[in-house]
Write an enzyme that holds these catalytic residues in place. Structure first.
Site, PDB file in Angstrom:
ATOM      1  N   TYR A   1       0.754  -1.299   0.000  1.00  0.00           N
ATOM      2  CA  TYR A   1       0.125   0.058  -0.048  1.00  0.00           C
ATOM      3  C   TYR A   1       0.824   1.433   0.076  1.00  0.00           C
ATOM      4  CZ  TYR A   1      -4.455  -2.270   0.048  1.00  0.00           C
ATOM      5  OH  TYR A   1      -5.569  -3.195  -0.228  1.00  0.00           O
TER       6      TYR A   1
ATOM      7  N   GLY B   1     -14.731   2.928 -16.334  1.00  0.00           N
ATOM      8  CA  GLY B   1     -13.226   2.466 -15.946  1.00  0.00           C
ATOM      9  C   GLY B   1     -13.636   1.486 -14.952  1.00  0.00           C
ATOM     10  N   THR B   2     -14.516   0.734 -14.989  1.00  0.00           N
ATOM     11  CA  THR B   2     -14.615  -0.558 -13.743  1.00  0.00           C
ATOM     12  C   THR B   2     -14.796  -1.694 -14.482  1.00  0.00           C
ATOM     13  OG1 THR B   2     -15.883  -1.260 -12.264  1.00  0.00           O
ATOM     14  CG2 THR B   2     -17.073   0.178 -13.320  1.00  0.00           C
TER      15      THR B   2
ATOM     16  N   ASN C   1     -12.199   3.902  -6.243  1.00  0.00           N
ATOM     17  CA  ASN C   1     -10.900   4.289  -6.191  1.00  0.00           C
ATOM     18  C   ASN C   1     -10.329   4.746  -4.856  1.00  0.00           C
ATOM     19  OD1 ASN C   1     -10.662   3.513  -9.037  1.00  0.00           O
ATOM     20  ND2 ASN C   1     -10.715   5.506  -9.749  1.00  0.00           N
ATOM     21  N   VAL C   2      -9.235   4.385  -4.551  1.00  0.00           N
ATOM     22  CA  VAL C   2      -8.639   4.714  -3.181  1.00  0.00           C
ATOM     23  C   VAL C   2      -7.647   5.877  -3.138  1.00  0.00           C
ATOM     24  CG1 VAL C   2      -9.202   2.382  -2.008  1.00  0.00           C
ATOM     25  CG2 VAL C   2      -6.947   3.054  -3.167  1.00  0.00           C
TER      26      VAL C   2
ATOM     27  N   CYS D   1      -6.100   2.771  13.067  1.00  0.00           N
ATOM     28  CA  CYS D   1      -5.588   1.696  14.112  1.00  0.00           C
ATOM     29  C   CYS D   1      -6.702   0.470  13.904  1.00  0.00           C
ATOM     30  CB  CYS D   1      -5.454   2.125  15.398  1.00  0.00           C
ATOM     31  SG  CYS D   1      -5.470   0.354  16.541  1.00  0.00           S
TER      32      CYS D   1
ATOM     33  N   HIS E   1     -14.476   2.486  -1.308  1.00  0.00           N
ATOM     34  CA  HIS E   1     -13.793   1.583  -0.931  1.00  0.00           C
ATOM     35  C   HIS E   1     -12.450   2.224  -0.094  1.00  0.00           C
ATOM     36  CE1 HIS E   1     -14.744  -1.449  -4.377  1.00  0.00           C
ATOM     37  NE2 HIS E   1     -15.507  -1.265  -3.267  1.00  0.00           N
TER      38      HIS E   1
HETATM   39  N1  APR Z   1     -10.606   3.816 -19.565  1.00  0.00           N
HETATM   40  C1  APR Z   1     -11.684   3.406 -19.226  1.00  0.00           C
HETATM   41  N2  APR Z   1     -11.399   2.057 -18.458  1.00  0.00           N
HETATM   42  C2  APR Z   1     -10.275   1.649 -18.480  1.00  0.00           C
HETATM   43  C3  APR Z   1      -9.208   2.103 -18.872  1.00  0.00           C
HETATM   44  C4  APR Z   1      -9.359   3.439 -19.553  1.00  0.00           C
HETATM   45  N3  APR Z   1      -8.207   4.082 -19.902  1.00  0.00           N
HETATM   46  N4  APR Z   1      -8.293   1.424 -18.826  1.00  0.00           N
HETATM   47  C5  APR Z   1      -8.531   0.010 -18.150  1.00  0.00           C
HETATM   48  N5  APR Z   1      -9.872   0.205 -18.100  1.00  0.00           N
HETATM   49  C6  APR Z   1     -10.896  -0.595 -17.476  1.00  0.00           C
HETATM   50  C7  APR Z   1     -10.479  -2.074 -17.611  1.00  0.00           C
HETATM   51  O1  APR Z   1     -11.069  -2.707 -18.901  1.00  0.00           O
HETATM   52  C8  APR Z   1     -11.084  -2.744 -16.595  1.00  0.00           C
HETATM   53  O2  APR Z   1     -12.526  -3.345 -17.068  1.00  0.00           O
HETATM   54  O3  APR Z   1     -10.950  -0.469 -16.059  1.00  0.00           O
HETATM   55  C9  APR Z   1     -11.211  -1.795 -15.493  1.00  0.00           C
HETATM   56  C10 APR Z   1     -10.681  -1.906 -14.284  1.00  0.00           C
HETATM   57  O4  APR Z   1     -11.102  -3.018 -13.498  1.00  0.00           O
HETATM   58  P1  APR Z   1     -10.586  -3.432 -12.152  1.00  0.00           P
HETATM   59  O5  APR Z   1      -8.970  -3.228 -12.274  1.00  0.00           O
HETATM   60  O6  APR Z   1     -11.497  -4.680 -11.758  1.00  0.00           O
HETATM   61  O7  APR Z   1     -11.039  -2.054 -11.361  1.00  0.00           O
HETATM   62  P2  APR Z   1     -12.124  -1.820 -10.459  1.00  0.00           P
HETATM   63  O8  APR Z   1     -13.539  -2.255 -11.463  1.00  0.00           O
HETATM   64  O9  APR Z   1     -12.106  -0.245  -9.831  1.00  0.00           O
HETATM   65  O10 APR Z   1     -12.054  -2.800  -9.361  1.00  0.00           O
HETATM   66  C11 APR Z   1     -13.121  -2.693  -8.530  1.00  0.00           C
HETATM   67  O11 APR Z   1     -11.914  -4.257  -7.004  1.00  0.00           O
HETATM   68  O12 APR Z   1      -9.802  -4.768  -6.220  1.00  0.00           O
HETATM   69  C12 APR Z   1     -10.878  -4.416  -6.098  1.00  0.00           C
HETATM   70  O13 APR Z   1     -11.217  -2.746  -4.175  1.00  0.00           O
HETATM   71  C13 APR Z   1     -10.774  -3.068  -5.571  1.00  0.00           C
HETATM   72  O14 APR Z   1     -11.782  -0.984  -6.041  1.00  0.00           O
HETATM   73  C14 APR Z   1     -11.186  -2.024  -6.462  1.00  0.00           C
HETATM   74  C15 APR Z   1     -12.433  -2.824  -7.007  1.00  0.00           C
END
Ligand code: APR
Length: 258
Positions: A71, A199-200, A106-107, A131, A123
Site C-alpha cells: 500500500y 473504468g470499472t 478508487n482509493v 488503528c 472503498h
Molecule cells: N478507460 C476506461 N476504462 C479502462 C481504462 C481506460 N483508460 N483502462 C482500463 N480500463 C478498464 C479495464 O478494462 C477494466 O475493466 O478499467 C477496468 C478496471 O477494472 P478493475 O481493475 O477490476 O478495477 P475496478 O473495477 O475499479 O475494481 C473494483 O476491486 O480490487 C478491488 O477494491 C478494488 O476498487 C477495486 C475494486
C-alpha cells in the site's frame, strides 16, 4: 476509438435533459494517470502476487509488512501521479448539471485533485490509515515515501493510543463498505436520470450492483471501457474506449455552448 466519431445522440439528449447525473468510477479512470488497475499484471516485489490476494484482512494478519509495503508503494505511485483528462471532465460535468454525484471505487485522491467535491469513496482512501483495533485515525507523513525501486516490505507503524498495528484506510475484500457513502450511493443510483459506469470491470460487489439499480430505475446508463464487461448488453450505451478520450468528448459535445 477515433476522436472524430460523434457522441451517441442518446447520451447528449439525456444529459441535456437530466436533473440528476451519477458517475461510478473504477481503476480504469486512474489508469491513464499511470496508476495500475487491479487486473493489470503487477511488477517489482509484487510480481508474484495477485492484487486481490493482498487486499484482504487475512493477508494483513499473515504478513503485515508485505501488505503495508504494497500500500505504501501504491500511495507513492498515486502521489507521483496527476489527474488526467477523464478526472477533469468529471469535475467539469459536476458544474454543468443540477445534481451530480460522483461515486468511486478508487482509493486515490485524483478526483479531488481534479476539482471534484463530495466524492463518495466506497472503498476508502489511501490517505486515511487507522488503528486496526481502536480505529483511531492517522495522517501519513508529508511527501512521497522514498521506496526502493519495485517496492519493499515495510513494518506498519503502531498506534500511539493502544499499540496495535495501523492499517491502510481502504476497504478490503470481505469487509463492509462505509455505511454513509454506500447509502448515499444507493440513493443517488436509484434516483438518477443518467448513470455512467466508467473504468470499472463491474465484477466487484456491491459496487457493481449500483449499475443494476440505475437500470431498474429507468436511467440512461452509459458504460465507458476499452474492454467488454458483463454489462455490455444491459446498459443503454456501451462505449468501447478510454475514459480520458470519451468523457471530454461527451462534455464538449453536450455543453458546446456552456
Ligand atoms: N478507460 C476506461 N476504462 C479502462 C481504462 C481506460 N483508460 N483502462 C482500463 N480500463 C478498464 C479495464 O478494462 C477494466 O475493466 O478499467 C477496468 C478496471 O477494472 P478493475 O481493475 O477490476 O478495477 P475496478 O473495477 O475499479 O475494481 C473494483 O476491486 O480490487 C478491488 O477494491 C478494488 O476498487 C477495486 C475494486
Amino acid at each position: 476509438m477515433s476522436d472524430r466519431v460523434a457522441v451517441d445522440a442518446r447520451i447528449v439528449s439525456a444529459l441535456r435533459a437530466a436533473r440528476r447525473v451519477v458517475i461510478l468510477t473504477g481503476a480504469g479512470v486512474s489508469a491513464e494517470s499511470g496508476v495500475p488497475t487491479f487486473r493489470d499484471k503487477q511488477t517489482g516485489l509484487w510480481e508474484t502476487f495477485d492484487a486481490a490476494e493482498l487486499a484482504t484482512p487475512h493477508a494483513f494478519q499473515r504478513d503485515p509488512s508485505l501488505v503495508w509495503g504494497w500500500y505504501e508503494w501504491r500511495r507513492a505511485t498515486v502521489l507521483g501521479a496527476k489527474p488526467n483528462s477523464a478526472h477533469r471532465a468529471i469535475a467539469t460535468m459536476e458544474k454543468l448539471v443540477p445534481h451530480f454525484t460522483l461515486i468511486t471505487q478508487n482509493v486515490d485522491d485524483l478526483h479531488e485533485r481534479a476539482g471534484s467535491t463530495g466524492v463518495l469513496h466506497l472503498h476508502g482512501q489511501l490517505s486515511r490509515p487507522y488503528c486496526e483495533v481502536c480505529h483511531h485515525s492517522y495522517d501519513h507523513p508529508e511527501g512521497i515515501p522514498d521506496l526502493p525501486q519495485g517496492g519493499a516490505r515495510i513494518e506498519p507503524p503502531r498506534c500511539g493510543a493502544c499499540g496495535a498495528m495501523i492499517r491502510p484506510g481502504v476497504v478490503w475484500f470481505g469487509e463492509h463498505l462505509p455505511d454513509v457513502a454506500w447509502r448515499s450511493a444507493c440513493e443517488a443510483a436509484k434516483h438518477c436520470d443518467v448513470f455512467f459506469c466508467c473504468g470499472t470491470s463491474s465484477v466487484v460487489q456491491p459496487a457493481a450492483s449500483l449499475t443494476d439499480m440505475a437500470i431498474r430505475a429507468g436511467a440512461t446508463t452509459i458504460q465507458i471501457n476499452p474492454n467488454a464487461t458483463d454489462y455490455d448488453g444491459s446498459v443503454t450505451v456501451a462505449i468501447q474506449g478510454p475514459a480520458g478520450i470519451v468523457l471530454p468528448r461527451i462534455v464538449a459535445e453536450t455543453w458546446r455552448s456552456a
